[in-house]
Design an enzyme around this catalytic site. Structure first.
Site, PDB file in Angstrom:
ATOM      1  CG  ASP A 175       6.200  -3.990  -7.595  1.00 56.97           C
ATOM      2  OD1 ASP A 175       7.277  -4.004  -6.963  1.00 56.97           O
ATOM      3  OD2 ASP A 175       5.453  -2.988  -7.639  1.00 56.97           O
ATOM      4  CB  ILE A 176       2.694  -4.824  -3.435  1.00 51.31           C
ATOM      5  CG1 ILE A 176       2.784  -6.272  -2.954  1.00 51.31           C
ATOM      6  CG2 ILE A 176       1.467  -4.148  -2.825  1.00 51.31           C
ATOM      7  CD1 ILE A 176       2.908  -6.416  -1.452  1.00 51.31           C
ATOM      8  CD  GLU A 218       7.956  -2.376  -3.375  1.00 51.34           C
ATOM      9  OE1 GLU A 218       7.914  -1.407  -4.155  1.00 51.34           O
ATOM     10  OE2 GLU A 218       8.809  -2.482  -2.472  1.00 51.34           O
TER      11      GLU A 218
END
Length: 300
Positions: A175-176, A218
């Site tokens: 996950d960003i 994301e």
């Protein structure tokens, strides 16, 4: 007259009028063929068989919006074929029977070759379109990574093979960090470029046999075949560092980002691939809850 007629398409092409050029060429060809087949030679020569080429030529030359014209030329060529084949004629050119026979054979050969080439062309076109559609159905349009559906199909095969053979594999869920803040602060263009840059970085650092996909928003997911959790943790740590070192330059904005990664290893206790992914998801939440920009490994 026919020389001038065959030059007319070139005149239309000079003014970039492709449809008019195509129509003029078809009209001249049909007129030329009619004179040859109705007035000059008898049906024994087989020249009237060339009318059978008209439908395929029409479908090749005219675009998909010209259905009426395609139907018109197909119908016209059929009428002229029947007319030339059934109407008693006194041909202007007297040709010996043997020569007519050779004309007829050559006509059949030419038509056969043309039909083969047309079918070959359409076969190639269909195959290319099928390949393109298959690619579109399996690739995320933004990042050019595998999409979730394609990942599920590939990973399910690996899971079933591992279940039978006892091979190891691991899943990384990525996950960003604070991605929503990037979109809210800098806009979606910068957000999209961030996704693309991170996706490219992940892909560049992986082996050819690894499977990476955009999992949603994301989030990214990676399946590492023949990899235990310790080896997967090393891969995840390397990816974490590579992304943290990135400088993304978009619209005069220099941006850096980090990622959090959850790692889970397949074991014989897992009954489905979703269980492995769920464990990686739990590890990801652990990484995010303990400060982000780190790797967490699932432990039962």
């Amino acid at each position: 007259v026919f020389i001038a007629g065959y030059c007319s398409p070139l005149l239309f092409l000079r003014y970039q009028k492709l449809e008019q050029a195509t129509l003029s060429l078809l009209i001249v060809l049909m007129s030329h063929l009619f004179i040859y087949t109705y007035y000059l030679f008898s049906p024994d020569s087989g020249f009237h068989l060339y009318y059978l080429l008209v439908p395929s030529i029409v479908f090749l030359l005219l675009d998909e919006n010209s259905q009426r014209l395609k139907l018109f030329f197909t119908f016209l060529s059929t009428i002229l074929f029947v007319l030339c084949a059934t109407t008693p004629q006194s041909p202007l050119v007297a040709v010996p029977e043997l020569v007519n026979k050779y004309f007829f054979i050559s006509s059949v050969i030419v038509i056969t070759i043309e039909i083969y080439l047309v079918f070959h062309f359409y076969s190639q076109t269909i195959n290319q379109q099928a390949t393109a559609l298959k690619l579109m159905a399996s690739i995320d349009p933004l990042t050019k990574l595998n999409n979730r559906l394609h990942f599920d199909n590939i990973s399910q095969v690996i899971f079933e093979n591992a279940k039978r053979s006892g091979n190891k594999f691991s899943v990384l869920l990525i996950d960003i960090d604070w991605f929503k803040k990037v979109n809210d602060t800098h806009g979606h263009i910068v957000g999209d470029m961030t996704l693309i840059t991170v996706a490219n970085t992940l892909k560049e650092q992986l082996r050819s046999g690894d499977c990476v996909a955009r999992y949603g928003g994301e989030e990214f997911i990676i399946l590492l075949p023949n990899t235990n959790k310790n080896e997967a943790e090393l891969v995840a740590s390397k990816l974490n560092k590579e992304v943290a070192d990135l400088v993304i330059n978009v619209k005069s904005v220099n941006l850096s980002c980090t990622i959090s990664i959850g790692v889970a290893e397949f074991t014989s206790c897992h009954n489905s691939l979703l269980e492995v992914i769920d464990h990686a998801d739990q590890a990801l939440y652990q990484a995010k809850d303990t400060g982000r920009n780190k790797v967490a490994v699932y432990s039962s």
